[in-house]
Design a protein around this motif. Structure first.
Motif, PDB file in Angstrom:
ATOM      1  N   PHE A   1       0.973  -1.376  -0.061  1.00  0.00           N
ATOM      2  CA  PHE A   1       0.092  -0.127  -0.088  1.00  0.00           C
ATOM      3  C   PHE A   1       0.953   1.247   0.088  1.00  0.00           C
ATOM      4  CE2 PHE A   1      -1.445   3.273   3.272  1.00  0.00           C
ATOM      5  CZ  PHE A   1      -2.305   3.995   2.313  1.00  0.00           C
ATOM      6  N   LEU A   2       2.012   1.380   0.653  1.00  0.00           N
ATOM      7  CA  LEU A   2       2.891   2.625   0.956  1.00  0.00           C
ATOM      8  C   LEU A   2       3.653   2.760  -0.353  1.00  0.00           C
ATOM      9  CD1 LEU A   2       4.700   1.910   4.343  1.00  0.00           C
ATOM     10  CD2 LEU A   2       2.294   3.548   3.588  1.00  0.00           C
ATOM     11  N   ALA A   3       3.991   1.465  -1.264  1.00  0.00           N
ATOM     12  CA  ALA A   3       4.825   1.773  -2.306  1.00  0.00           C
ATOM     13  C   ALA A   3       3.750   2.406  -3.481  1.00  0.00           C
ATOM     14  CB  ALA A   3       5.191   0.381  -2.765  1.00  0.00           C
ATOM     15  N   ASP A   4       2.458   2.157  -3.458  1.00  0.00           N
ATOM     16  CA  ASP A   4       1.624   2.970  -4.543  1.00  0.00           C
ATOM     17  C   ASP A   4       1.521   4.090  -4.433  1.00  0.00           C
ATOM     18  OD1 ASP A   4       1.032   0.155  -5.353  1.00  0.00           O
ATOM     19  OD2 ASP A   4      -0.954  -0.104  -3.863  1.00  0.00           O
ATOM     20  N   TYR A   5       1.930   4.718  -3.401  1.00  0.00           N
ATOM     21  CA  TYR A   5       1.875   6.248  -3.299  1.00  0.00           C
ATOM     22  C   TYR A   5       3.130   6.891  -3.278  1.00  0.00           C
ATOM     23  CZ  TYR A   5      -2.863   5.864  -1.805  1.00  0.00           C
ATOM     24  OH  TYR A   5      -4.324   5.571  -1.930  1.00  0.00           O
ATOM     25  N   LYS A   6       4.217   6.140  -3.754  1.00  0.00           N
ATOM     26  CA  LYS A   6       5.420   6.638  -4.313  1.00  0.00           C
ATOM     27  C   LYS A   6       5.713   6.560  -5.694  1.00  0.00           C
ATOM     28  CE  LYS A   6       7.711   5.121   0.258  1.00  0.00           C
ATOM     29  NZ  LYS A   6       8.575   4.128   0.767  1.00  0.00           N
ATOM     30  N   PRO A   7       6.557   7.336  -6.107  1.00  0.00           N
ATOM     31  CA  PRO A   7       6.860   7.675  -7.628  1.00  0.00           C
ATOM     32  C   PRO A   7       7.320   6.056  -8.353  1.00  0.00           C
ATOM     33  CG  PRO A   7       8.090   9.138  -6.434  1.00  0.00           C
ATOM     34  CD  PRO A   7       7.647   8.404  -5.335  1.00  0.00           C
TER      35      PRO A   7
END
Length: 489
Positions: free
Chosen positions: A61-67
């Motif tokens: 989930f956190l990775a989805d909001y990174k470039p």
């Protein structure tokens, strides 16, 4: 010297046999059993696996909001066919084509949770080979920046950023509750075997004592100091003790197998359990127990999550019932040529802007009904959470009261056990001195056994309440510290 050597050899053999016999018996305390259950049982490994799954779901989930940098394309894009071509006079002709249309696209995208949109940077290169006319051209986008932004619409990313951390904390706390539940189950299996072993030891001791009293009764019968009925009653007591010993032995084997299977012990060895002792009773403050439960329990996170999810559903119903629009805009440079380098020489401006919209005009009350349904569900969730909190607090307060009562119960049953043991010893001595009837002797025996069982059962109830309170609050009141290892997210 030879006699000394033989003596030393015998001593060594006896020591070796003693060590070998000791190795065949695994002696466990309740604390060691709980530690083993948390470290090596199948249930603990399953809890660890669920914890890892929860962790990697949150990391995803956190990775989805990174470039996000991605490369995509078509290599090759070969076509050989006849295509339909409309002629100037409106007729149709079928023309043979043979070409390769390949492209690669490099894009850097970033989601914006606050607005629900996406911004991106882009580079693109396209090659077209016409095998019929034998020529090649290139087209490309050296640079482009764009945005895709919903307008007046439901923003799922905003709600995910609020709900997903609660889901992660909920799963993380559930792991600690699972581990305390494992400790509680281990306590159940421990006392199941301990009660069986105590019954076996009592049956063994009762058999030895009844056989001894039976021998005394034989002498008394010859002297006429005891009736034949009392003598036969003692003989029946010996037979009953043998039956009890056999039954308790089988119960011990079954309970040992269940405990070893739960702990993941595969060695074929006997298990000997210690009777757990209770140190200084610790006080549990009800208010502190409730506060710690709200800080640590997964259910407390679930209450917050359920309220947020109901708010999200209402927001979604309202937003999707009105004007829905989206802005798509791109600015960049583009060019073409016979060679790849031509794409980067004197590129031209490239702009694209569009706004799409959808506005419901006549829905026959569908939009109003969806919003009303979401609001009714929100009200139901609020009521369910309020009731859940009441049950949550009541369960903890009840457990605190129960634990305090069981602390006193253990003391009383321990005193009764000691008194009943001494009374039975006195009864045996009086019977030998011909100063007590067989009936009174049997009553003393039954009271001794009942008192011992009541003491072990009180210990079982106390330790189950102890570990259940840990599970309900995820707090160690004995050492005044939290069980949960909290992580920053």
């Amino acid at each position: 010297m030879s006699a000394l050597r033989i003596l030393i050899l015998i001593v060594n053999i006896l020591l070796w046999l003693s060590g070998w016999l000791t190795a065949q018996t695994l002696r466990l305390s309740l604390e060691e059993t709980v530690a083993l259950s948390k470290n090596q049982s199948l249930a603990s490994r399953q809890a660890e696996t669920l914890k890892k799954t929860n962790y990697w779901q949150y990391r995803s989930f956190l990775a989805d909001y990174k470039p996000q940098l991605s490369l995509n394309g078509t290599l090759p894009g070969f076509t050989r066919s006849y295509v339909e071509v409309t002629q100037p006079d409106g007729s149709i002709a079928f023309q043979s084509v043979s070409n390769n249309n390949s492209q690669v696209n490099l894009a850097l995208t970033q989601s914006i949770a606050l607005t629900g949109g996406t911004v991106y940077l882009q580079k693109q290169l396209q090659r077209f080979d016409n095998f019929v006319q034998h020529n090649t051209v290139y087209n490309g986008i050296p640079f482009a920046v764009g945005i895709q932004q919903p307008l007046f619409r439901y923003n799922p990313m905003k709600w995910e950023r609020r709900i997903s951390p609660l889901l992660y904390q909920e799963g993380d706390r559930r792991y600690y509750q699972d581990m305390e539940a494992i400790a509680l189950n281990a306590t159940d299996f421990y006392f199941e075997l301990l009660i069986a072993q105590v019954n076996w030891k009592m049956a063994e001791a009762n058999l030895a004592g009844n056989e001894k009293l039976w021998q005394v009764a034989e002498e008394k019968l010859l002297l006429g100091k005891i009736s034949e009925n009392d003598f036969l009653q003692l003989q029946m007591a010996v037979l009953s003790s043998k039956k009890a010993l056999a039954a308790s032995s089988q119960t011990v084997e079954s309970a040992t197998l269940r405990l070893k299977m739960f702990l993941g012990i595969r060695e074929d060895e006997a298990v000997e359990l210690d009777i757990p002792v209770i140190g200084n009773p610790y006080e549990v403050d009800k208010q502190l127990a409730v506060e710690q439960a709200y800080l640590n329990r997964s259910e407390a996170m679930a209450f917050q999550r359920q309220l947020l999810e109901s708010d999200r559903d209402v927001n979604k119903a309202k937003k999707e019932n009105g004007l829905n629009a989206a802005l798509n805009a791109t600015f960049g440079l583009s060019s073409q040529g016979r060679y790849p380098g031509d794409v980067y020489r004197n590129p031209q401006d490239r702009e694209f802007v569009e706004i799409q919209f959808a506005l419901p005009i006549m829905t026959w009350g569908r939009n109003k009904a969806r919003t009303a349904e979401a609001l009714a569900n929100q009200e139901f969730v609020q009521q369910s959470v309020a009731q859940g909190k009441l049950n949550f607090e009541q369960e903890i307060v009840t457990q605190v009261i129960l634990l305090k009562m069981l602390q006193q119960q253990v003391k009383l049953t321990q005193s009764a056990d000691e008194l009943a043991g001494r009374r039975y010893q006195i009864a045996q001595d009086r019977f030998v001195l011909n100063n007590l009837s067989v009936t009174d002797l049997n009553i003393a025996l039954q009271e001794k056994d009942t008192a011992k069982r009541d003491f072990i059962l009180a210990l079982r109830d106390y330790w189950k309440a102890h570990y259940n309170l840990r599970k309900l609050t995820l707090y160690d009141f004995e050492n005044q510290k939290e069980i949960v290892e909290k992580e920053r997210i």
